[in-house]
Design a protein around this motif. Structure first.
Motif, PDB file in Angstrom:
ATOM      1  N   GLY A 112       0.839  -1.194   0.000  1.00  0.00           N
ATOM      2  CA  GLY A 112       0.000   0.000   0.000  1.00  0.00           C
ATOM      3  C   GLY A 112       0.869   1.237   0.000  1.00  0.00           C
ATOM      4  O   GLY A 112       1.254   1.747   1.049  1.00  0.00           O
ATOM      5  N   ILE A 113       1.225   1.706  -1.199  1.00  0.00           N
ATOM      6  CA  ILE A 113       2.154   2.838  -1.312  1.00  0.00           C
ATOM      7  C   ILE A 113       1.361   4.128  -1.518  1.00  0.00           C
ATOM      8  O   ILE A 113       1.320   4.712  -2.600  1.00  0.00           O
ATOM      9  CB  ILE A 113       3.169   2.601  -2.456  1.00  0.00           C
ATOM     10  CG1 ILE A 113       3.957   1.337  -2.172  1.00  0.00           C
ATOM     11  CG2 ILE A 113       4.146   3.768  -2.571  1.00  0.00           C
ATOM     12  CD1 ILE A 113       4.760   1.395  -0.881  1.00  0.00           C
ATOM     13  N   GLY A 114       0.691   4.526  -0.435  1.00  0.00           N
ATOM     14  CA  GLY A 114      -0.071   5.765  -0.462  1.00  0.00           C
ATOM     15  C   GLY A 114       0.556   6.805   0.434  1.00  0.00           C
ATOM     16  O   GLY A 114       1.771   6.832   0.629  1.00  0.00           O
ATOM     17  N   ARG A 115      -0.278   7.650   1.028  1.00  0.00           N
ATOM     18  CA  ARG A 115       0.208   8.772   1.824  1.00  0.00           C
ATOM     19  C   ARG A 115       0.848   8.331   3.141  1.00  0.00           C
ATOM     20  O   ARG A 115       1.581   9.106   3.753  1.00  0.00           O
ATOM     21  CB  ARG A 115      -0.946   9.742   2.091  1.00  0.00           C
ATOM     22  CG  ARG A 115      -1.452  10.410   0.816  1.00  0.00           C
ATOM     23  CD  ARG A 115      -2.669  11.276   1.058  1.00  0.00           C
ATOM     24  NE  ARG A 115      -3.163  11.797  -0.200  1.00  0.00           N
ATOM     25  CZ  ARG A 115      -2.771  12.946  -0.757  1.00  0.00           C
ATOM     26  NH1 ARG A 115      -1.862  13.671  -0.142  1.00  0.00           N
ATOM     27  NH2 ARG A 115      -3.266  13.358  -1.896  1.00  0.00           N
ATOM     28  N   VAL A 116       0.559   7.115   3.573  1.00  0.00           N
ATOM     29  CA  VAL A 116       1.202   6.567   4.756  1.00  0.00           C
ATOM     30  C   VAL A 116       2.385   5.694   4.368  1.00  0.00           C
ATOM     31  O   VAL A 116       3.488   5.822   4.907  1.00  0.00           O
ATOM     32  CB  VAL A 116       0.196   5.757   5.600  1.00  0.00           C
ATOM     33  CG1 VAL A 116       0.901   5.067   6.768  1.00  0.00           C
ATOM     34  CG2 VAL A 116      -0.912   6.659   6.117  1.00  0.00           C
ATOM     35  N   GLY A 117       2.178   4.813   3.400  1.00  0.00           N
ATOM     36  CA  GLY A 117       3.188   3.829   3.047  1.00  0.00           C
ATOM     37  C   GLY A 117       4.416   4.379   2.356  1.00  0.00           C
ATOM     38  O   GLY A 117       5.545   3.974   2.645  1.00  0.00           O
TER      39      GLY A 117
END
Length: 413
Positions: A10-15
């Motif tokens: 999950g490479i989003g705003r957290v990852g």
């Protein structure tokens, strides 16, 4: 399996910020995502969202210590697996584990004993136990004995995640003490304090953090409404409460949205009937846009009026529009028969020339307190663009008038 290999699913705003920080610290990090467009963008060295120092780190470690991919097979070679996935609520406001379930099924064939799985999404209480039950059905894996599981919530602010990862203590909630210690080994490499606890306590700590802020904003918004009843300015009253008083701390009012604050309360009230404070806070914060529009309606007939909403992001200086109340405002104004356009300098689809946006508008609704607006919204410039009787709704007090709704003609240059 290499102890210096990390897979972040999950490479989003957290990852993504987490991946870049661990790459900087010498780990080899595989950023796994099902969104092929996101992976293509990352492989070009482009950040998919605004993050301080993100692009510099991406270009430094891309294809070296940070590898973006859609291939989950690489998990076999990783000692640490971190899930940074969305945990929304469904149409009935019940917690939805769709993304976590999908991820677990996809990585299941590649899990091995001695690996460490870390949940980093904001989840409903006992979700870590739910994941443990899933893992225990995999042959040769015994969670807490030869496979380690912990909930380690993110506690950073969007846009400053990389910086804050080195500053904020990490809560580590292990499914047992051995799991907590395994996860602690990873986060201690960032040279930050780690608070070890059980998984449920960590899950509640994250939810309580978000709800404490959300309830504080609800109180501020309710006080705004009460002050208005007595024809008084909330900004002046907040100043009187807080200034020089060590037991002050009253927040200013504003639009309170966002993917986390909007939904996280439902993780707590879903199965308990008497959490009225949380549910009431949600009602207050969600009602503020319509309350403000009702005040505007008393000043101006909105039919066929041209209106500019300034800000699409759910909070200042970020480019995230998830669960932003700006869109609720837009729909409500359009129901009144108005012509509405949204501007936001940080979101590409709304980043137009602000002079064109403000040309001949009858109402400016400041929805997001971007620093850009503090500089761009100079009264002398705006007066030359808008209608002479243009109203301004400024719940963030950007214009420093201490009034929520006022006519631009009443403001001195």
């Amino acid at each position: 399996m290499n102890k210096n290999n990390i897979a972040i699913v999950g490479i989003g705003r957290v990852g993504l910020p987490l991946a870049l920080v661990f790459a900087k610290e010498g780990y080899k990090v595989y950023g796994i995502d099902v969104n092929q467009e996101t992976i293509r963008q990352l492989k070009k060295g482009q950040m998919p969202f605004k993050e301080k120092n993100g692009e510099t780190l991406l270009k430094t470690y891309l294809n070296n210590r940070f590898i973006p991919t859609t291939d989950t097979k690489i998990i076999k070679s990783c000692h640490y697996i971190i899930l940074t996935l969305g945990t929304p609520v469904d149409e009935n406001f019940n917690p939805s584990l769709v993304q976590i379930n999908t991820a677990l099924k996809s990585i299941k064939p590649h899990l091995n004993p001695q690996q460490v799985l870390i949940l980093r999404s904001t989840v409903s209480p006992r979700t870590t136990e739910y994941v443990a039950n899933f893992l225990n059905k995999i042959p040769k894996i015994k969670t807490g004995k030869n496979f380690y599981l912990a909930f380690c919530p993110e506690r950073i602010a969007e846009g400053n995640a990389i910086e804050e990862l080195y500053e904020i203590p990490q809560i580590i909630g292990g499914i047992n003490k051995k799991s907590a210690k395994q996860a602690e080994t990873l986060f201690k490499s960032l040279k930050i304090k780690c608070w070890l606890t059980d998984a449920v306590s960590a899950e509640l700590a994250k939810l309580f953090t978000n709800m404490y802020r959300y309830i504080s904003f609800a109180i501020a918004n309710e006080f705004m409404i009460l002050a208005g009843k007595y024809n008084r300015d909330i900004y002046e009253i907040v100043k009187l409460v807080n200034e020089g008083y060590k037991r002050g701390g009253l927040a200013l009012p504003g639009l309170t949205g966002g993917a986390c604050l909007f939904k996280d309360g439902f993780f707590l009230i879903n199965d308990i009937p008497y959490t009225d404070l949380i549910s009431t806070s949600w009602k207050i914060n969600e009602a503020v846009p319509l309350f403000l529009i009702e005040l505007i309606r008393k000043r101006i007939n909105l039919v066929d009026k041209k209106i500019a909403i300034l800000g699409a992001a759910f909070k200042a200086n970020i480019d995230d529009k998830r669960e932003s109340l700006s869109f609720k405002i837009k729909k409500a104004l359009e129901r009144e028969g108005a012509e509405v356009i949204i501007h936001d300098p940080l979101i590409k689809e709304y980043n137009q020339d602000i002079k064109k946006i403000l040309k001949n508008v009858n109402l400016i609704f400041v929805a997001t307190k971007h620093d850009y607006y503090l500089k761009a919204l100079q009264i002398d410039r705006i007066k030359k663009l808008v209608k002479k009787d243009c109203l301004i709704c400024d719940v963030w007090n950007i214009f420093k008038t201490n009034k929520i709704i006022f006519s631009i003609s009443s403001v001195k240059e």
